[in-house]
Design a protein around this motif. Structure first.
Motif, mmCIF file in Angstrom:
data_model
loop_
_atom_site.group_PDB
_atom_site.id
_atom_site.type_symbol
_atom_site.label_atom_id
_atom_site.label_comp_id
_atom_site.label_asym_id
_atom_site.label_seq_id
_atom_site.Cartn_x
_atom_site.Cartn_y
_atom_site.Cartn_z
ATOM 1 N N VAL A 56 4.785 -30.667 -6.582
ATOM 2 C CA VAL A 56 4.064 -29.631 -7.335
ATOM 3 C C VAL A 56 3.381 -28.669 -6.377
ATOM 4 O O VAL A 56 3.441 -27.441 -6.557
ATOM 5 N N ILE A 57 2.729 -29.189 -5.349
ATOM 6 C CA ILE A 57 2.034 -28.345 -4.371
ATOM 7 C C ILE A 57 3.020 -27.419 -3.664
ATOM 8 O O ILE A 57 2.769 -26.220 -3.523
ATOM 9 N N GLU A 58 4.142 -27.954 -3.221
ATOM 10 C CA GLU A 58 5.127 -27.139 -2.497
ATOM 11 C C GLU A 58 5.693 -26.028 -3.383
ATOM 12 O O GLU A 58 5.884 -24.908 -2.929
ATOM 13 N N LYS A 59 5.974 -26.327 -4.652
ATOM 14 C CA LYS A 59 6.519 -25.314 -5.564
ATOM 15 C C LYS A 59 5.487 -24.252 -5.914
ATOM 16 O O LYS A 59 5.830 -23.115 -6.204
ATOM 17 N N ALA A 60 4.223 -24.640 -5.929
ATOM 18 C CA ALA A 60 3.165 -23.717 -6.332
ATOM 19 C C ALA A 60 2.780 -22.725 -5.228
ATOM 20 O O ALA A 60 2.109 -21.728 -5.498
ATOM 21 N N MET A 61 3.193 -22.991 -4.025
ATOM 22 C CA MET A 61 2.846 -22.104 -2.910
ATOM 23 C C MET A 61 3.791 -20.905 -2.874
ATOM 24 O O MET A 61 5.006 -21.073 -2.947
ATOM 25 N N PRO A 62 3.247 -19.705 -2.777
ATOM 26 C CA PRO A 62 4.105 -18.512 -2.739
ATOM 27 C C PRO A 62 4.865 -18.402 -1.420
ATOM 28 O O PRO A 62 4.367 -18.801 -0.369
ATOM 29 N N THR A 63 6.056 -17.865 -1.520
ATOM 30 C CA THR A 63 6.883 -17.576 -0.354
ATOM 31 C C THR A 63 6.975 -16.061 -0.217
ATOM 32 O O THR A 63 7.322 -15.376 -1.188
ATOM 33 N N LEU A 64 6.660 -15.551 0.944
ATOM 34 C CA LEU A 64 6.711 -14.108 1.180
ATOM 35 C C LEU A 64 8.154 -13.650 1.304
ATOM 36 O O LEU A 64 8.923 -14.186 2.098
ATOM 37 N N ASP A 65 8.518 -12.650 0.497
ATOM 38 C CA ASP A 65 9.859 -12.079 0.561
ATOM 39 C C ASP A 65 9.869 -10.778 1.364
ATOM 40 O O ASP A 65 10.746 -10.571 2.187
ATOM 41 N N SER A 66 8.900 -9.901 1.103
ATOM 42 C CA SER A 66 8.856 -8.636 1.844
ATOM 43 C C SER A 66 7.485 -7.974 1.729
ATOM 44 O O SER A 66 6.705 -8.277 0.827
ATOM 45 N N VAL A 67 7.237 -7.068 2.662
ATOM 46 C CA VAL A 67 6.028 -6.248 2.676
ATOM 47 C C VAL A 67 6.509 -4.799 2.803
ATOM 48 O O VAL A 67 7.130 -4.447 3.808
ATOM 49 N N ASP A 68 6.252 -3.993 1.780
ATOM 50 C CA ASP A 68 6.767 -2.623 1.748
ATOM 51 C C ASP A 68 5.659 -1.627 1.398
ATOM 52 O O ASP A 68 4.588 -2.009 0.946
ATOM 53 N N ASN A 69 5.970 -0.363 1.586
ATOM 54 C CA ASN A 69 5.069 0.745 1.213
ATOM 55 C C ASN A 69 3.663 0.561 1.783
ATOM 56 O O ASN A 69 2.667 0.674 1.062
ATOM 57 N N ILE A 70 3.600 0.300 3.059
ATOM 58 C CA ILE A 70 2.321 0.085 3.730
ATOM 59 C C ILE A 70 1.614 1.419 3.925
ATOM 60 O O ILE A 70 2.216 2.393 4.361
ATOM 61 N N ASP A 71 0.335 1.433 3.574
ATOM 62 C CA ASP A 71 -0.476 2.637 3.741
ATOM 63 C C ASP A 71 -1.842 2.211 4.259
ATOM 64 O O ASP A 71 -2.536 1.413 3.613
ATOM 65 N N CYS A 72 -2.210 2.703 5.425
ATOM 66 C CA CYS A 72 -3.503 2.367 6.020
ATOM 67 C C CYS A 72 -4.332 3.632 6.221
ATOM 68 O O CYS A 72 -3.817 4.653 6.679
ATOM 69 N N VAL A 73 -5.613 3.538 5.880
ATOM 70 C CA VAL A 73 -6.533 4.656 6.011
ATOM 71 C C VAL A 73 -7.697 4.210 6.886
ATOM 72 O O VAL A 73 -8.270 3.138 6.675
ATOM 73 N N ALA A 74 -8.049 5.050 7.854
ATOM 74 C CA ALA A 74 -9.141 4.726 8.768
ATOM 75 C C ALA A 74 -10.457 4.628 8.004
ATOM 76 O O ALA A 74 -10.687 5.349 7.044
ATOM 77 N N THR A 75 -11.315 3.713 8.445
ATOM 78 C CA THR A 75 -12.659 3.576 7.880
ATOM 79 C C THR A 75 -13.647 4.221 8.844
ATOM 80 O O THR A 75 -13.259 4.751 9.881
ATOM 81 N N ASP A 76 -14.920 4.127 8.501
ATOM 82 C CA ASP A 76 -15.956 4.660 9.385
ATOM 83 C C ASP A 76 -16.098 3.823 10.653
ATOM 84 O O ASP A 76 -16.582 4.298 11.663
ATOM 85 N N SER A 77 -15.692 2.561 10.583
ATOM 86 C CA SER A 77 -15.761 1.680 11.752
ATOM 87 C C SER A 77 -14.634 1.995 12.721
ATOM 88 O O SER A 77 -13.540 2.386 12.311
ATOM 89 N N VAL A 78 -14.897 1.782 13.987
ATOM 90 C CA VAL A 78 -13.874 2.011 15.012
ATOM 91 C C VAL A 78 -12.817 0.924 14.896
ATOM 92 O O VAL A 78 -13.136 -0.257 14.753
ATOM 93 N N ASP A 79 -11.557 1.306 14.957
ATOM 94 C CA ASP A 79 -10.425 0.374 14.910
ATOM 95 C C ASP A 79 -10.429 -0.511 13.668
ATOM 96 O O ASP A 79 -10.069 -1.686 13.724
ATOM 97 N N ALA A 80 -10.832 0.037 12.522
ATOM 98 C CA ALA A 80 -10.792 -0.693 11.258
ATOM 99 C C ALA A 80 -10.114 0.189 10.214
ATOM 100 O O ALA A 80 -10.419 1.377 10.104
ATOM 101 N N TYR A 81 -9.197 -0.394 9.456
ATOM 102 C CA TYR A 81 -8.405 0.356 8.486
ATOM 103 C C TYR A 81 -8.332 -0.409 7.170
ATOM 104 O O TYR A 81 -8.210 -1.637 7.171
ATOM 105 N N LEU A 82 -8.426 0.315 6.073
ATOM 106 C CA LEU A 82 -8.176 -0.263 4.769
ATOM 107 C C LEU A 82 -6.712 -0.007 4.451
ATOM 108 O O LEU A 82 -6.252 1.134 4.489
ATOM 109 N N CYS A 83 -5.999 -1.074 4.162
ATOM 110 C CA CYS A 83 -4.560 -0.964 3.947
ATOM 111 C C CYS A 83 -4.174 -1.464 2.561
ATOM 112 O O CYS A 83 -4.868 -2.290 1.969
ATOM 113 N N SER A 84 -3.068 -0.951 2.095
ATOM 114 C CA SER A 84 -2.454 -1.462 0.873
ATOM 115 C C SER A 84 -0.967 -1.602 1.144
ATOM 116 O O SER A 84 -0.412 -0.908 1.995
ATOM 117 N N ALA A 85 -0.341 -2.516 0.426
ATOM 118 C CA ALA A 85 1.098 -2.733 0.589
ATOM 119 C C ALA A 85 1.639 -3.412 -0.659
ATOM 120 O O ALA A 85 0.906 -4.101 -1.375
#
Length: 122
Positions: free
Chosen positions: A63-92
């Motif tokens: 049950v535990i093994e089946k319930a764990m998600p498997t990553l298939d892909s990461v697409d449409n990545i968009d990162c925007v700089a924040t006020d902090s140095v070297d920190a970005y808010l990203c979505s994908a």
């Protein structure tokens, strides 16, 4: 100034400004997300190992093994700089399979650099 000199100067400036940009690349972000999924898999493996191979625990492990998600892909990545140095808010768009069902969800997370290494903060 003739057009060749203007073109040459523009090319040098564009190359210089691009080199100064230290945004995380799409490849870096994908790698961080994959690393996160691998760490989760490792924790699941440790849990099932601790549960042992007794008959009662085999169904729990399944049950535990089946319930764990498997990553298939990461697409449409968009990162925007924040006020902090070297920190970005990203979505994908994160495509994952769990319990035999595949879904695509938009994930939001922070990517930042510490000690010259990119890290993921969920």
């Amino acid at each position: 100034m003739n057009s060749f000199k203007i073109l040459a100067i523009s090319t040098v400036l564009i190359a210089f400004l691009t080199a100064c940009s230290d945004d995380p690349s799409n490849r870096t972000v994908k790698g961080l997300v994959k690393k996160h999924y691998k760490q989760t898999d490792t924790m699941t493996d440790k849990t099932t190992t601790l549960a042992g191979n007794e008959q009662d625990n085999e169904s729990f492990n399944s049950v535990i093994e089946k319930a764990m998600p498997t990553l298939d892909s990461v697409d449409n990545i968009d990162c925007v700089a924040t006020d902090s140095v070297d920190a970005y808010l990203c979505s994908a768009d994160i495509t994952q399979t769990m319990n035999g069902h595949t879904s695509i969800n938009q994930g939001n997370f922070k990517v930042y650099k510490a000690n010259n290494e990119w890290l993921l903060d969920l």
